[in-house]
Design a protein around this motif. Structure first.
Motif, short mmCIF file in Angstrom:
data_model
loop_
_atom_site.label_atom_id
_atom_site.label_comp_id
_atom_site.label_asym_id
_atom_site.label_seq_id
_atom_site.Cartn_x
_atom_site.Cartn_y
_atom_site.Cartn_z
N PRO A 331 0.87 -1.31 -0.01
CA PRO A 331 0.06 0.00 -0.10
C PRO A 331 0.94 1.25 -0.06
CG PRO A 331 0.15 -0.84 2.13
CD PRO A 331 0.94 -2.03 1.32
N ASN A 332 0.56 2.36 -0.72
CA ASN A 332 0.97 3.29 -0.79
C ASN A 332 0.65 4.51 0.12
OD1 ASN A 332 3.02 5.21 -2.61
ND2 ASN A 332 1.21 6.47 -2.83
N PHE A 333 1.45 5.40 0.68
CA PHE A 333 1.12 6.50 1.31
C PHE A 333 1.99 7.77 0.75
CE2 PHE A 333 5.05 5.08 3.66
CZ PHE A 333 5.46 6.14 4.04
N VAL A 334 1.39 8.96 0.69
CA VAL A 334 1.69 10.09 0.27
C VAL A 334 2.70 10.89 1.29
CG1 VAL A 334 1.20 12.23 -0.85
CG2 VAL A 334 -0.51 10.43 -1.13
N GLY A 335 3.97 10.53 1.03
CA GLY A 335 4.99 11.18 1.87
C GLY A 335 5.17 12.48 2.06
N GLY A 336 4.79 13.15 3.23
CA GLY A 336 4.95 14.34 3.49
C GLY A 336 3.53 15.31 3.47
N VAL A 337 2.45 14.55 3.11
CA VAL A 337 1.21 15.05 3.22
C VAL A 337 0.82 15.25 4.78
CG1 VAL A 337 -0.38 13.18 3.32
CG2 VAL A 337 -1.09 15.30 1.95
N GLU A 338 1.43 14.45 5.68
CA GLU A 338 1.03 14.58 7.12
C GLU A 338 1.75 15.96 7.76
OE1 GLU A 338 4.32 11.55 7.14
OE2 GLU A 338 3.34 13.03 5.56
N LEU A 339 2.28 16.69 7.13
CA LEU A 339 2.97 17.88 7.26
C LEU A 339 2.12 19.27 6.59
CD1 LEU A 339 6.86 17.62 7.56
CD2 LEU A 339 5.31 18.21 9.58
N SER A 340 1.20 18.91 5.88
CA SER A 340 0.49 19.88 4.94
C SER A 340 -0.52 20.77 6.07
CB SER A 340 -0.33 19.09 4.01
OG SER A 340 -1.36 18.43 4.60
N GLU A 341 -0.50 21.82 5.52
CA GLU A 341 -1.39 22.79 6.30
C GLU A 341 -2.62 23.00 5.52
OE1 GLU A 341 0.99 26.44 5.67
OE2 GLU A 341 2.23 25.96 6.75
N PRO A 369 4.78 -1.19 3.06
CA PRO A 369 4.27 0.17 2.27
C PRO A 369 5.28 0.84 1.60
CG PRO A 369 3.59 0.24 4.75
CD PRO A 369 4.77 -0.93 4.45
N ARG A 370 4.91 1.67 0.65
CA ARG A 370 5.99 2.24 -0.10
C ARG A 370 5.30 3.87 -0.22
NH1 ARG A 370 3.25 3.54 -5.37
NH2 ARG A 370 1.95 1.82 -6.13
N PHE A 371 6.03 4.68 -0.44
CA PHE A 371 5.65 5.93 -0.52
C PHE A 371 5.94 6.88 -1.91
CE2 PHE A 371 9.60 6.73 1.21
CZ PHE A 371 10.09 8.22 0.75
N THR A 372 4.82 7.76 -2.15
CA THR A 372 5.16 8.68 -3.29
C THR A 372 5.38 10.17 -2.72
OG1 THR A 372 3.57 7.49 -4.76
CG2 THR A 372 3.93 10.04 -5.28
N ALA A 373 6.72 10.83 -3.27
CA ALA A 373 6.71 11.92 -2.37
C ALA A 373 5.78 13.07 -2.95
CB ALA A 373 8.27 12.64 -3.03
N TRP A 374 4.97 13.81 -1.91
CA TRP A 374 4.00 14.52 -2.18
C TRP A 374 4.59 15.80 -2.90
CZ3 TRP A 374 2.47 19.18 1.44
CH2 TRP A 374 1.34 19.67 0.97
N CYS A 375 3.66 16.23 -4.03
CA CYS A 375 4.01 17.31 -5.02
C CYS A 375 2.75 17.98 -4.75
CB CYS A 375 4.12 16.80 -6.37
SG CYS A 375 4.16 18.09 -7.64
N PRO A 376 2.56 19.49 -4.12
CA PRO A 376 1.62 20.27 -3.86
C PRO A 376 1.10 20.84 -5.37
CG PRO A 376 3.37 20.76 -2.41
CD PRO A 376 4.06 19.83 -3.46
N GLU A 377 0.17 20.12 -5.99
CA GLU A 377 -0.31 20.59 -7.09
C GLU A 377 -1.20 21.54 -7.02
OE1 GLU A 377 -0.05 16.17 -9.03
OE2 GLU A 377 -0.97 16.47 -7.22
N PRO A 378 -1.41 22.92 -8.03
CA PRO A 378 -2.20 24.04 -7.85
C PRO A 378 -3.61 23.84 -7.47
CG PRO A 378 -1.01 24.01 -9.90
CD PRO A 378 -0.68 22.45 -9.41
N TYR A 379 -4.10 22.96 -8.37
CA TYR A 379 -5.60 22.76 -8.38
C TYR A 379 -6.29 21.80 -7.27
CZ TYR A 379 -5.80 25.02 -12.80
OH TYR A 379 -5.59 25.98 -13.99
#
Length: 440
Positions: A331-341, A369-379
């Motif tokens: 299962p994937n998790f989105v690495g970094g999204v747990e720090l998102s505002e 688990p593996r992860f994808t590095a979160w990319c803050p996409e504009p929309y």
């Protein structure tokens, strides 16, 4: 000892910052550290970087945009000429060949220039390495009977290793009350269509089989296919979610039995539905849990939380290991999204402590688990925020590697070779750290 609290202020990427990480994280290969920094910052391609000898594979936008700004705002050819991935080597840190997914960002400190006709990535005035762009497979030159190009139907990523079949390019979790807050699958579909590009919403089984017939005849690099797409809450093409997605592996495995390893990225299904996919020939199952903390899951994945729920999702992930085998559930998790505002943790330590709980929970059961590095996409709901500091990703890689080694787990199948200089998984460095013994 690295001063995490100071680095949390998100300083800009510099050679000095990378050197500090090199000293602090000797258990991580420098290839992984640089890779994570480039993924979090994106790349600014100067026009000269596209003037290379020979053809290369540009971005197919295979599911998400993975760009820091809207497609319409990309200038100087980046919207059509940016390569799918880059492979860098050498440079200031004498990197082994490192495959990194392209995330366009004209504001990135990482700039791709041309030095004597060779694409070269710079951080400031210093070369990080010469770059290669991915080759175009021979079968990309064909066109289906329905007039579709292969890159639209069965794009290849991970330097040719993975055929990525996004069979449904929208998601029925819709709007801010349901869409995952980091995800731009629906927005990406709209902007691709708005740009006048061919971008098939629901892919026809026959189109896929036609393209795969060319791959079967002409390609020896691709080893795996992934079937994925948005969630189906009601029905799609008069089929429920399981039946809709099931038709693809059934057809592929009937036409090309065991030709490639089949993977499924979908919602967390009950065991009886998992067995249908296993019987159809799917070997690897990715029921992505996205973020470990239950309260954050409810905020960041509101549709999944309301339709299925965190407790049920996690139980189903664990149960699916009885069907596929624990080493085949990734299962994937989105690495970094747990720090998102605005909802995320306020410190790197809190974020890592939470994510480590999830890693230990799953890896203790043989699930990796593996992860994808979160990319803050504009929309997306989370929008264009700064994203995590580099020290977070170094701490995450360390936590992942230590937990993986603690339970003496096998290399996740379906990702190619592990280790620095070998890994082709391009959206995080988890495969790059496997087997690395450290440096002095």
């Amino acid at each position: 000892m690295v001063d995490v609290a100071t680095l949390e202020k998100r300083p800009p990427s510099t050679i000095a910052l990378l050197e500090e990480m090199e000293r602090a994280y000797k258990d991580l290969p420098m290839e992984a550290i640089v890779k994570q920094d480039i993924l979090r910052q994106g790349i600014h391609f100067l026009p000269e970087a596209f003037q290379v000898i020979g053809e290369y594979k540009s971005k197919d936008y295979f599911i998400f945009s993975f760009d820091h700004i809207p497609l319409a705002d990309l200038k100087d050819g980046a919207d059509t000429k940016a390569p799918e991935e880059i492979k860098i080597q050498g440079g200031y840190f004498d990197l082994l060949k490192t495959v990194i997914s392209t995330r366009n960002n004209p504001h990135s400190p990482y700039k791709m220039k041309s030095v004597e006709g060779i694409p070269t990535l710079f951080l400031g005035d210093i070369s990080i390495g010469q770059a290669e762009y991915p080759p175009i497979p021979s079968w990309y030159k064909h066109k289906t009977k329905n007039g579709k190009f292969p890159g639209e139907i069965a794009p290849v990523i991970e330097w040719g290793y993975l055929l990525y079949l996004t069979v449904f390019r929208n998601c029925q979790y819709f709007g801010k009350d349901e869409e995952c807050a980091y995800c731009d699958i629906n927005h990406n579909y709209r902007q691709q269509k708005g740009a006048g590009r061919p971008y098939t919403g629901v892919k026809d089984v026959e189109d896929i089989l036609e393209v795969l017939s060319w791959v079967d005849q002409e390609d020896q690099v691709a080893k795996v296919y992934t079937i994925t797409g948005g969630s189906v809450l009601t029905s799609l093409k008069k089929k429920n979610e399981v039946d809709f997605y099931l038709q693809y592996p059934e057809a592929i495995e009937k036409a090309f039995p065991k030709r490639w390893m089949g993977k499924l990225v979908a919602q967390a299904f009950e065991k009886e539905d998992c067995r249908k996919f296993k019987d159809a020939g799917i070997e690897i199952y990715h029921p992505n849990y996205e973020v470990w903390d239950k309260q954050l899951f409810e905020k960041i994945c509101p549709g999944k939380a309301s339709w299925i729920g965190w407790d049920t999702w996690i139980r189903r992930v664990v149960d699916s290991a009885e069907v596929f085998g624990p080493d085949k559930v990734i299962p994937n998790f989105v690495g970094g999204v747990e720090l998102s505002e605005p909802w995320g943790f306020k410190t790197v330590k809190e974020a890592i402590d939470s994510t480590k709980q999830g890693l230990d929970f799953f890896m203790n059961k043989g699930i990796v688990p593996r992860f994808t590095a979160w990319c803050p996409e504009p929309y997306t709901t989370l929008g264009q925020q700064a994203g995590p500091p580099l020290v977070y990703f170094c701490e995450l890689l360390r936590a992942w590697k230590e937990t993986f080694e603690k339970y003496n787990l096998p290399t996740p199948p379906g990702y190619g070779e592990p280790g620095p200089g070998k890994a082709v998984f391009s959206v995080s460095a988890f495969m790059d750290v496997i087997g690395y013994s450290g440096r002095n």
